[in-house]
Write an enzyme that holds these catalytic residues in place. Sequence first.
Site, PDB file in Angstrom:
ATOM      1  N   HIS A 120       2.129  -0.669   5.159  1.00 52.53           N
ATOM      2  CA  HIS A 120       3.320  -1.271   4.555  1.00 52.53           C
ATOM      3  C   HIS A 120       4.241  -1.875   5.625  1.00 52.53           C
ATOM      4  O   HIS A 120       4.356  -1.361   6.736  1.00 52.53           O
ATOM      5  CB  HIS A 120       4.093  -0.223   3.751  1.00 52.53           C
ATOM      6  CG  HIS A 120       3.294   0.368   2.638  1.00 52.53           C
ATOM      7  ND1 HIS A 120       3.255  -0.177   1.385  1.00 52.53           N
ATOM      8  CD2 HIS A 120       2.485   1.464   2.605  1.00 52.53           C
ATOM      9  CE1 HIS A 120       2.458   0.556   0.619  1.00 52.53           C
ATOM     10  NE2 HIS A 120       1.976   1.551   1.331  1.00 52.53           N
ATOM     11  N   ASP A 146       7.517  -5.160  -1.676  1.00 50.21           N
ATOM     12  CA  ASP A 146       7.245  -3.796  -1.222  1.00 50.21           C
ATOM     13  C   ASP A 146       8.399  -3.243  -0.379  1.00 50.21           C
ATOM     14  O   ASP A 146       8.850  -3.885   0.565  1.00 50.21           O
ATOM     15  CB  ASP A 146       5.947  -3.850  -0.412  1.00 50.21           C
ATOM     16  CG  ASP A 146       5.526  -2.520   0.183  1.00 50.21           C
ATOM     17  OD1 ASP A 146       6.092  -1.488  -0.180  1.00 50.21           O
ATOM     18  OD2 ASP A 146       4.581  -2.540   1.008  1.00 50.21           O
TER      19      ASP A 146
END
Length: 528
Positions: free
Chosen positions: A361, A188
């Site tokens: 995130h 990510d």
Amino acid sequence: MSSRIIFLGGAGEIGMNMYLYESDNSAIIVDCGVKFADSSYPGIDMIIPDWGYIDKIKDKLCGIILTHGHEDHIGGLSYFLKEYELPIYGGELTLRLVEHKLKERKIKVKDTVVHDGDIYNFGDFKVEFVGVTHSIQDTFGLYIENEDFKALHISDYKMDQAPVNGKPFDVHRFMEIGKRGITVLLSDSTNIINDGITPSESSVFNDLLDVFLQAKGRVFFTTFSSNIDRIKQVIEICQQIGRRVVVDGTSVIKSVKIGRELGLLNFSNELMVSLTEANKIDDDKICYIISGCQGEVNSTLYKIAANERKSLKAKEGDLFIISARVIPGNELNLNNTINKLYYYGAKVVDIEEKKIHVSGHASKEEAKLLLNFIRPKYLIPIHGEFRHMKTHIELLEEVHYDIQTEGIFVEDGDVIIFEDEKLFGKGKIEVGRRYIDGRGDFILSEEDLKIKKHLSRDGIVLVQEINGDFNFEIIGFKLERRDIIMLYNFLVDNLIDMDIPREELVEKIVKRFFKRRFDKRPIVKYLI
């Protein structure tokens, strides 16, 4: 034998995640998501990958693995499963969210609930599910192994040590995985440009509580409907300060129902009231949890702001809490919605004013830690725009350990080939996109979108000929009478006999007029 990782979506963009792991004999799909369309896509709500390549290898396909239940990872699944009958694997919450989508389209599929530590074989591939923390429960990293590579695929994650639900991020687990000798890490990149470490989900509770305590009238709260952990904190605040709760909006009602059934949301039935009951309760004793944190046209937030709800209108004293980041492209929609709420006397609190949202995130320091834990031979950044992915690769200069990691920059359509745990080469396939018009659930091609954009920019001109005389209907713009006369004369003067059909000749002449006169290129149709 060699094996390939193929990027069908999610490389160079936020959303539309879809990855293919392929060997000579087997193939597995990881995620099948959507990207939400912005105003540059007229009449389009969502974008999904064009999976034409998969048709060439469909006999190899063993299944679809879903890393978690966010729309950018599962939103395209119902469209895909209309064309391919494959089993799906995912966490319980993920599969429950998918179940609703498939029921709407009357699609039946074999699904398997997976848990942290489960291992499954998919032809040549062995896949281990590795729990990670994110902004939704049942999120997994995938340890994918065959004779050509040992890959760790982590779509979305952060190293949350105090999650609202579930276990903290297991640092030791990832250090152990790193000892296996990872060939390639796919990770990510969404928050990679942010310094430090992303705060824990539970860190927003006190700030949310403070906002609620200061509210004198009704409170309207909105976040991503799948963010059950955030909704849980709001419900706990309402229980604590004595506000009853109304849940409104299809997506958030569905999420709350699933959250209760899975034990992620625990509250008494007395806490919840209907819209009708809410009207009888004092304003300072009620909270509405609603859909629409992006200002979506069909959401409850938008309909309230647009004064489209008879039983639910914004008024002086209302406080709207928008607890979500704005997805790029939605800024204009949300800003217009907020302005309308202020017009009716309401106030709006968003994440720019108060710490009422944290990302799901990883930030820069977490990405460095993960690299130190895993120590892969190769790093492939995914789930990010190009600036995020480039920045992710640049982090390798700041991380020092005994293995020299090579960064591989990819985009949609790239094919990364491995053999004997080494990079063997890089290829390319043609990838496109499909465009979803939610009103009617129409799927449009690239060519259809081109026509839509053409129509929105340049309009259409309909030409009807009756007994040698011409009438014009202009759609999408207006012409002055003198321009219509000029168009008529230009058409008549240039309508000479040529060896092409008359309708084609008329259309060419009219197009030429608009290009010369206005530098405009409308679609022209000759009506027979």
